[in-house]
Scaffold this motif. Structure first.
Motif, PDB file in Angstrom:
ATOM      1  N   ARG A  64      -4.569   7.920  -8.212  1.00  0.00           N
ATOM      2  CA  ARG A  64      -3.258   7.855  -8.842  1.00  0.00           C
ATOM      3  C   ARG A  64      -3.137   8.902  -9.946  1.00  0.00           C
ATOM      4  NH1 ARG A  64      -1.408   2.069 -10.633  1.00  0.00           N
ATOM      5  NH2 ARG A  64      -1.669   1.864  -8.402  1.00  0.00           N
ATOM      6  N   ASN A  79      -1.111  16.844  -1.527  1.00  0.00           N
ATOM      7  CA  ASN A  79       0.058  16.147  -0.998  1.00  0.00           C
ATOM      8  C   ASN A  79       0.812  17.051  -0.028  1.00  0.00           C
ATOM      9  OD1 ASN A  79      -0.336  13.758  -2.481  1.00  0.00           O
ATOM     10  ND2 ASN A  79       0.680  14.631  -4.275  1.00  0.00           N
ATOM     11  N   THR A 117       2.253   7.872   0.845  1.00  0.00           N
ATOM     12  CA  THR A 117       2.980   7.155  -0.192  1.00  0.00           C
ATOM     13  C   THR A 117       4.382   6.888   0.331  1.00  0.00           C
ATOM     14  OG1 THR A 117       1.755   8.289  -1.941  1.00  0.00           O
ATOM     15  CG2 THR A 117       3.811   7.214  -2.568  1.00  0.00           C
ATOM     16  N   TYR A 132       4.610   1.377  -1.564  1.00  0.00           N
ATOM     17  CA  TYR A 132       3.387   1.337  -0.774  1.00  0.00           C
ATOM     18  C   TYR A 132       2.537   2.592  -0.973  1.00  0.00           C
ATOM     19  CZ  TYR A 132       5.267  -2.615   1.885  1.00  0.00           C
ATOM     20  OH  TYR A 132       5.773  -3.834   2.256  1.00  0.00           O
ATOM     21  N   GLU A 133       1.227   2.374  -0.996  1.00  0.00           N
ATOM     22  CA  GLU A 133       0.260   3.465  -1.000  1.00  0.00           C
ATOM     23  C   GLU A 133      -0.834   3.089  -0.010  1.00  0.00           C
ATOM     24  OE1 GLU A 133      -1.102   7.228  -2.666  1.00  0.00           O
ATOM     25  OE2 GLU A 133       0.672   6.063  -3.228  1.00  0.00           O
ATOM     26  N   ASP A 139      -4.478   4.290   1.922  1.00  0.00           N
ATOM     27  CA  ASP A 139      -5.654   5.161   1.968  1.00  0.00           C
ATOM     28  C   ASP A 139      -6.362   4.891   3.289  1.00  0.00           C
ATOM     29  OD1 ASP A 139      -4.957   5.784  -0.641  1.00  0.00           O
ATOM     30  OD2 ASP A 139      -6.383   4.367  -1.508  1.00  0.00           O
ATOM     31  N   TYR A 161       2.542   5.394   9.349  1.00  0.00           N
ATOM     32  CA  TYR A 161       3.081   4.438   8.383  1.00  0.00           C
ATOM     33  C   TYR A 161       3.851   3.319   9.081  1.00  0.00           C
ATOM     34  CZ  TYR A 161       7.653   6.785   8.858  1.00  0.00           C
ATOM     35  OH  TYR A 161       8.816   7.323   9.355  1.00  0.00           O
ATOM     36  N   LYS A 178      -0.984  12.624   2.354  1.00  0.00           N
ATOM     37  CA  LYS A 178      -1.992  13.106   1.424  1.00  0.00           C
ATOM     38  C   LYS A 178      -3.322  13.327   2.143  1.00  0.00           C
ATOM     39  CE  LYS A 178      -3.189   8.374   0.005  1.00  0.00           C
ATOM     40  NZ  LYS A 178      -3.258   7.416  -1.109  1.00  0.00           N
TER      41      LYS A 178
END
Length: 356
Positions: free
Chosen positions: A132, A149, A182, A186-187, A189, A249, A297
């Motif tokens: 972050r 990004n 992102t 929501y994020e 990984d 996503y 990302k």
């Protein structure tokens, strides 16, 4: 005795799951007979309170997902060593992360498929902000690394990831190479975590798939899954090898990851230490129905308390919806004791190296 790996902190009160987890709290065979896509009867290890209807539902989902993947034309044909065109000798490890259960399915050629259903070994992690942006500069609160990004519309990102040599990795807690996205609150990984206790006898080093989805940086129980924390089994992708990484996503409403490459063993328990093609799929059980992404990302990070460690990830053939990402879509690199380079072919190399 095999030492237990301590998983890193990815976000405040978030949870992490690795699909190579293996401890079964209780196990018994289901009353009905189910077959995998290879025609063999599935061996089912399940919790006592899981219904046959739910098992049927989840098995059908695994089978459909594998069949769709085999039929899919979504391939990166840039490295014959990572080809997905020959499935006869390929392992499938498929994991669905639910809020109350984790469903792990492995299908190995010429063997009975196995389905393991477990209640998550939930561990609330202490506060941390692994990727972050906490100030005007890029600052990883619990380690070092770099983040590239990418702002580009599309339903999925794919890339060829070159994993580092073992000599290029020094970890205090853990090292990650991963992608994700992102989207509003929501994020996600999605990628690989380094483990030095894999292979037959747990004496080798390699990379295990891992995935975490966060909402507002914290764990949630509102029909949305953040993950699972438990690492035990021995198989992993080879260090200094290429893997193909896909992240979605919204794959039929689910957040989803797929990794294909070469693993150190023929099965999850490493009963046969022959290098074998492995496809790992991970997705959320419940639909998140994310409508769009703000940005994709690419990261290489090391989790540590003293801002030290080493890691490296090289991402090439970076595509969104199977179309090469243009230079204009790459944002300014973000680094914390790391460097990021991008060549004329838009190959991104992230190197973290500090205080060793």
């Amino acid at each position: 005795m095999k030492k237990k790996m301590v998983l890193p902190i990815l976000a405040a009160a978030s949870l992490v799951f690795s699909p190579f987890a293996g401890h079964i709290a209780s196990a018994e065979s289901a009353d009905n007979t189910l077959e995998g896509t290879n025609g063999r009867e599935i061996v089912i290890h399940k919790q006592d309170d899981i219904s046959i209807a739910k098992i049927n539902e989840i098995v059908n989902r695994f089978k459909k997902g594998i069949e769709e993947d085999r039929a899919s034309n979504q391939k990166i044909s840039i490295n014959k060593n990572v080809s997905e065109s020959v499935y006869d000798n390929t392992i499938y490890d498929y994991t669905i992360i639910g809020e109350d259960y984790v469903y792990k399915y492995e299908e190995v050629p010429n063997k009975a498929p196995e389905l393991t259903i477990e209640k998550p070994d939930v561990k609330y992690l202490t506060e941390g902000q692994n990727d972050r942006i906490t100030t005007s500069a890029y600052n990883i609160g619990d380690g070092i690394g770099g983040r590239q990004n990418i702002v580009k519309n599309g339903s999925y990102l794919s890339t060829l990831l070159r994993l580092p040599l073992d000599s290029q990795v020094v970890q205090e807690t853990a090292a990650y190479n991963y992608s994700g996205f992102t989207s509003g609150d929501y994020e996600a990984d999605m990628g690989l975590v380094y483990d030095s206790t894999v292979g037959p006898g747990s004496f080798e080093k390699g990379w295990k798939p891992t995935m975490v989805v966060k909402r507002n940086g914290v764990e949630s129980h509102s029909g949305f899954v953040t993950g699972y924390s438990n690492v035990q089994a021995a198989n992993a992708y080879l260090s200094n090898s290429d893997v193909v990484l896909y992240v979605w996503y919204n794959y039929n409403g689910k957040a989803r990851m797929k990794i294909s490459g070469t693993a150190t063993c023929r099965d999850i328990g490493c009963s046969d230490g022959t290098n074998t093609s492995l496809i790992s799929i991970m997705e959320t059980d419940n639909s998140l129905n994310i409508n769009t992404v703000n940005q994709w990302k690419l990261l290489s990070t090391v989790v540590s308390t003293g801002d030290k460690g080493r890691n490296r990830g090289t991402y090439s053939s970076i595509k969104v919806n199977d179309v090469a990402v243009p230079s204009s879509a790459f944002s300014a690199p973000l680094t914390d004791h790391a460097s990021i380079t991008r060549d004329g072919n838009n190959t991104v190399t992230i190197t973290a190296d500090q205080n060793l």
